[in-house]
Design an enzyme around this catalytic site. Structure first.
Site, short mmCIF file in Angstrom:
data_model
loop_
_atom_site.label_atom_id
_atom_site.label_comp_id
_atom_site.label_asym_id
_atom_site.label_seq_id
_atom_site.Cartn_x
_atom_site.Cartn_y
_atom_site.Cartn_z
N ASP A 16 0.81 -1.21 0.00
CA ASP A 16 0.00 0.00 0.00
C ASP A 16 0.85 1.27 0.00
O ASP A 16 0.65 2.15 -0.82
CB ASP A 16 -0.96 0.00 1.19
N SER A 177 -2.27 -9.65 7.93
CA SER A 177 -1.81 -8.27 8.00
C SER A 177 -1.04 -8.16 9.31
O SER A 177 -1.58 -8.42 10.38
CB SER A 177 -3.01 -7.33 7.98
N1 ARG Z 1 -5.63 -3.56 16.35
C1 ARG Z 1 -4.33 -3.13 16.72
C2 ARG Z 1 -4.32 -1.66 17.04
O1 ARG Z 1 -5.22 -1.00 16.68
C3 ARG Z 1 -3.28 -3.49 15.71
C4 ARG Z 1 -3.42 -2.98 14.34
C5 ARG Z 1 -2.19 -3.38 13.64
N2 ARG Z 1 -2.21 -3.31 12.21
C6 ARG Z 1 -2.06 -4.39 11.43
N3 ARG Z 1 -1.86 -4.20 10.18
N4 ARG Z 1 -2.09 -5.59 11.91
O2 ARG Z 1 -3.42 -1.15 17.66
#
Ligand code: ARG
Length: 401
Positions: A16, A177
């Site tokens: 991205d 991810s």
């Molecule tokens: N949900 C977690 C937060 O908001 C992690 C997000 C991390 N991003 C990812 N691409 N896994 O802090």
């Protein structure tokens, strides 16, 4: 979204953010994209990432070493705050965002950019954290968010990138991810989207499975000064080395995995897997030391402040007057949080087995003991309990009539 000529982009080397570079130039008429990638101790090789941005069309590609401030100003603040979002997630990803945003803004100022950009999509928390932090630090700067607006699927994004020489990710169908830094790894998507499915062992890197962890337990003494961890087994460590070491030890003993359904800022629930061995262990030990060194009412009030602190950080409100005021409260409580906590690491657990604070302990043996040297005034308890229970007694009497 146009009009920006010179843009500093928060760059990770992923699909991205890479596609953002040609996209900003081709579709939005940006003349110059400067890529900024942060080193947060994630262990990625950063030189290839720096070059990748240039190959994708960036006019400049900057790597910023943010590891020290990340640990000293963000991770340790979270330890002092015993910060656990929804009681469980120590904010390993969330803590990095305000720091990246603030460097992004600094670089934009240094190079005279008229906008900054990031590659977050419109569903996550990170877009909120970047946008809000940038707005707080530089209300005049435009924030460009191509990935939130381009409406391309992942396949289309990859195809778009290929037109501009951006290689498809080696692991084209890596289903997850993943966000990572020195504090931990956040893993979502793919088969993890089914909350009933167990995360496969392959998603973990910082923590061993319980099965593969050592059969013998290991004890570790974590020393704190002013609420900050400063030593391990009596040996002083600088903050970054300390986190690395604790990550290693806790991870080896399979401690620090979290599997949770969490509530995102944008209102949806998502299934998240984390591994954050060191930070989680430090918070647990710190909490324990506070229970020894802080008075009861302060602990009660601090617990409320901690919940609010964790929520603010999760929700991207790091640079706000409320967060600043909560920090002042928390920091004012930490002066006496000095001492050592002993934890036993074994097969996914980290149990506290001892704590001491030679100078600041509020645990008074002569008050607590059941032995003959007991100094507690038992007679005084009688009057106290009578008055304490009086409302209950009066209520009961009134209802009997
Ligand atoms: N949900 C977690 C937060 O908001 C992690 C997000 C991390 N991003 C990812 N691409 N896994 O802090």
């Amino acid at each position: 979204m146009g009009r920006a000529k010179k843009v500093v982009l928060a760059y990770s080397g992923g699909v991205d953010t890479s596609v953002c570079i040609p996209y900003l130039k081709e579709e939005w008429g940006v003349e110059e994209v400067i890529a900024f990638a942060a080193d947060l101790g994630q262990g990625d090789e950063l030189e290839p990432i720096r070059i990748k941005a240039i190959d994708a069309g960036a006019s400049q590609s900057i790597i910023g070493d943010l590891i020290e401030p990340f640990v000293e100003q963000f991770a340790f603040a979270a330890v002092r705050a015993n910060a656990l979002y929804e009681g469980r997630y120590p904010l390993s990803t969330a803590l990095a965002r305000p720091l990246i945003a603030s460097r992004l803004v600094d670089i934009a100022r240094e190079v005279g950019a008229d906008a900054v950009a990031h590659g977050c999509t419109g569903k996550g928390n990170d877009q909120v954290r970047f946008d809000v932090a940038i707005a707080a630090l530089a209300p005049d700067l435009m924030v460009l968010t191509p990935a939130r607006e381009w409406g391309m699927s992942r396949e289309e994004t990859i195809a778009y990138g290929e037109r501009f020489g951006i290689a498809a990710p080696v692991n084209k169908k890596s289903p997850y991810s993943i966000d990572l830094n020195l504090l931990g790894r956040s893993i979502e998507a793919g088969l993890l989207e089914d909350p009933f499915v167990e995360p496969p062992e392959e998603v973990f890197q910082m923590t061993s499975s319980i099965e593969k962890s050592p059969d013998t337990a290991q004890d570790l003494e974590i020393g704190f000064e002013g609420g900050n961890p400063v030593s391990l087994d009596g040996i002083g460590f600088d903050p970054v080395s300390l986190i690395r070491k604790v990550n290693h030890l806790a991870g080896k003993h399979a401690f620090g995995r979290i599997d949770m359904i969490e509530n995102r800022v944008v209102g949806i629930k998502s299934r998240e897997i984390y591994e954050t061995p060191g930070l989680l262990l430090l918070i647990r030990a710190h909490q324990e030391l506070e229970s020894l060194t802080l008075p009861r009412d302060l602990l009660r009030t601090k617990a409320q402040v901690e919940t609010q602190w964790a929520e603010l950080v999760y929700q991207g409100l790091w640079f706000t007057p409320l967060k600043e005021a909560l920090d002042q409260f928390i920091n004012s409580t930490q002066k006496y949080v000095n001492g050592v906590v002993r934890v036993r690491l074994h097969k996914g657990t980290a149990n506290v087995i001892g704590r001491s604070s030679p100078n600041n302990s509020l645990y008074i043996p002569s008050m607590a003991t059941y032995g003959s040297d007991d100094q507690f005034d038992h007679k005084a308890a009688e009057g106290f309990v009578y008055i304490w229970g009086l409302p209950s007694k009066l209520w009961a009497e009134a209802r009997r009539k």
